[in-house]
Design a protein around this motif. Sequence first.
Motif, PDB file in Angstrom:
ATOM      1  N   TYR A  14      15.105  28.579  81.596  1.00 22.49           N
ATOM      2  CA  TYR A  14      14.431  27.758  82.606  1.00 22.49           C
ATOM      3  C   TYR A  14      14.323  26.300  82.145  1.00 22.49           C
ATOM      4  O   TYR A  14      14.636  25.373  82.897  1.00 22.49           O
ATOM      5  N   PHE A  15      13.898  26.083  80.906  1.00 26.40           N
ATOM      6  CA  PHE A  15      13.655  24.720  80.438  1.00 26.40           C
ATOM      7  C   PHE A  15      14.949  23.985  80.072  1.00 26.40           C
ATOM      8  O   PHE A  15      15.004  22.752  80.130  1.00 26.40           O
ATOM      9  N   LEU A  16      15.982  24.725  79.689  1.00 25.52           N
ATOM     10  CA  LEU A  16      17.247  24.097  79.314  1.00 25.52           C
ATOM     11  C   LEU A  16      18.250  24.062  80.457  1.00 25.52           C
ATOM     12  O   LEU A  16      19.395  23.650  80.252  1.00 25.52           O
ATOM     13  N   THR A  43       9.666  40.531  74.030  1.00 32.73           N
ATOM     14  CA  THR A  43       9.559  39.169  73.497  1.00 32.73           C
ATOM     15  C   THR A  43      10.879  38.422  73.593  1.00 32.73           C
ATOM     16  O   THR A  43      10.937  37.250  73.985  1.00 32.73           O
ATOM     17  N   VAL A  44      11.972  39.122  73.232  1.00 39.50           N
ATOM     18  CA  VAL A  44      13.297  38.500  73.337  1.00 39.50           C
ATOM     19  C   VAL A  44      13.603  38.107  74.780  1.00 39.50           C
ATOM     20  O   VAL A  44      14.123  37.014  75.057  1.00 39.50           O
ATOM     21  N   GLY A  45      13.274  38.998  75.731  1.00 37.98           N
ATOM     22  CA  GLY A  45      13.523  38.694  77.140  1.00 37.98           C
ATOM     23  C   GLY A  45      12.722  37.508  77.630  1.00 37.98           C
ATOM     24  O   GLY A  45      13.248  36.636  78.342  1.00 37.98           O
ATOM     25  N   LEU A  46      11.446  37.430  77.250  1.00 41.89           N
ATOM     26  CA  LEU A  46      10.597  36.316  77.688  1.00 41.89           C
ATOM     27  C   LEU A  46      11.057  34.994  77.081  1.00 41.89           C
ATOM     28  O   LEU A  46      11.104  33.972  77.771  1.00 41.89           O
ATOM     29  N   ILE A  47      11.407  35.010  75.801  1.00 40.54           N
ATOM     30  CA  ILE A  47      11.890  33.786  75.156  1.00 40.54           C
ATOM     31  C   ILE A  47      13.203  33.332  75.793  1.00 40.54           C
ATOM     32  O   ILE A  47      13.411  32.137  76.056  1.00 40.54           O
ATOM     33  N   SER A  48      14.100  34.273  76.065  1.00 43.12           N
ATOM     34  CA  SER A  48      15.386  33.928  76.686  1.00 43.12           C
ATOM     35  C   SER A  48      15.177  33.344  78.080  1.00 43.12           C
ATOM     36  O   SER A  48      15.820  32.345  78.443  1.00 43.12           O
TER      37      SER A  48
END
Length: 368
Positions: free
Chosen positions: A21-23, A11-16
């Motif tokens: 990508y978006f920032l 989860t941490v990897g996917l959120i990071s």
Amino acid sequence: MTQSTRWFWLTVGLISAGLLYFLAPILLPFVAGALLAYLGDPLVDRLEKFNISRTLSVVVVFFVAFLIILPILLFLIPLLESQIRLLFAKAPSYIDWLMVNLEPKLQETFGVNIPALEVEQLKSTFTDYFSHAGSFFKSLLRTVTHSGFVVVGWAANLFLIPVISFYLLRDWDRLVAYIHDLLPRDVEPTISQLAKESDDVLGAFLRGQMMVMLALGTIYSIGLKLVGLEFSLLIGMLAGLLSFIPYMGLIVGIIVAGAAVLLQTHDPMNLLWVGAVFVIAQMIEGTVLTPLLVGDRIGLHPVAVIFAVLAGGQLFGFFGILLALPVFAVIAVVMRHLNKSYKGSHLYGSPPESYIATDDDEASSKAS
């Protein structure tokens, strides 16, 4: 690692990854500042050994860097601008020479006929750009100023990069210690070892390879100037910049410099002098520059380097290109660790160590 732990890190990897990508559009000053802080940290650490405070050491490093970079930019940018202007001014005459000398051979050998209309359009494009743009950098500035938001963005980045770099560099050791303290204790030794290996690779590339690139660009430029090439600085710096990809700078430099000297002098014998410049520069790089400044710690395959740069540019634009090689160097270290762990696991199916024959055992069996 338990099931819940796996899901946590996933989860941490996917959120990071999603945030990255978006920032990406706003991360450029932070990434550039972090890279500059990483490059300057060893110098600040050395100054601290002389009982100089961390903040004062950072100020000294910034001041020295400013004194070194500013004169280079003040001399280099006008010279590059003049060579770009000269290139656009002479491009039509180069095209005429190619049409007179190259087109008959292409038509005779391959049956290729270059339409005269397209040639005239190409010449007019160079002429119009040179006559209207006036100055390459003025034209670039004029293009940028069409959008107020673009101007604000560039100004903000130019202001934020040194500010972010200053604060990160001042608190670098504290941030590293804080991150180290947050690591789970069961994986801390492994992550610390990977971080140390990654630091060796990144230090070799970012600190050493950049110096090699600058040195090669200088050698190429001086050598091509001695040959008499008009665009020696432009081509030399281009070849030096591309030298972070093994052999790419050499190949591109020889092709571009060879074409330029042929168009300028129309004498094929000058191609030998151009080749001699690049051969001598490569000998200096292989025997002096790379062993002294970089060493053999990078270990990145040339194809992997090209893929990393293209993938970074495709995913994140210029920000991705800037970050591609440092990230890929860390990934390469992690992949080597995973490869070693995999070959030592039951998934690989390797026999126990007691049944693996060594070279000495094989030699003794042959002798008996």
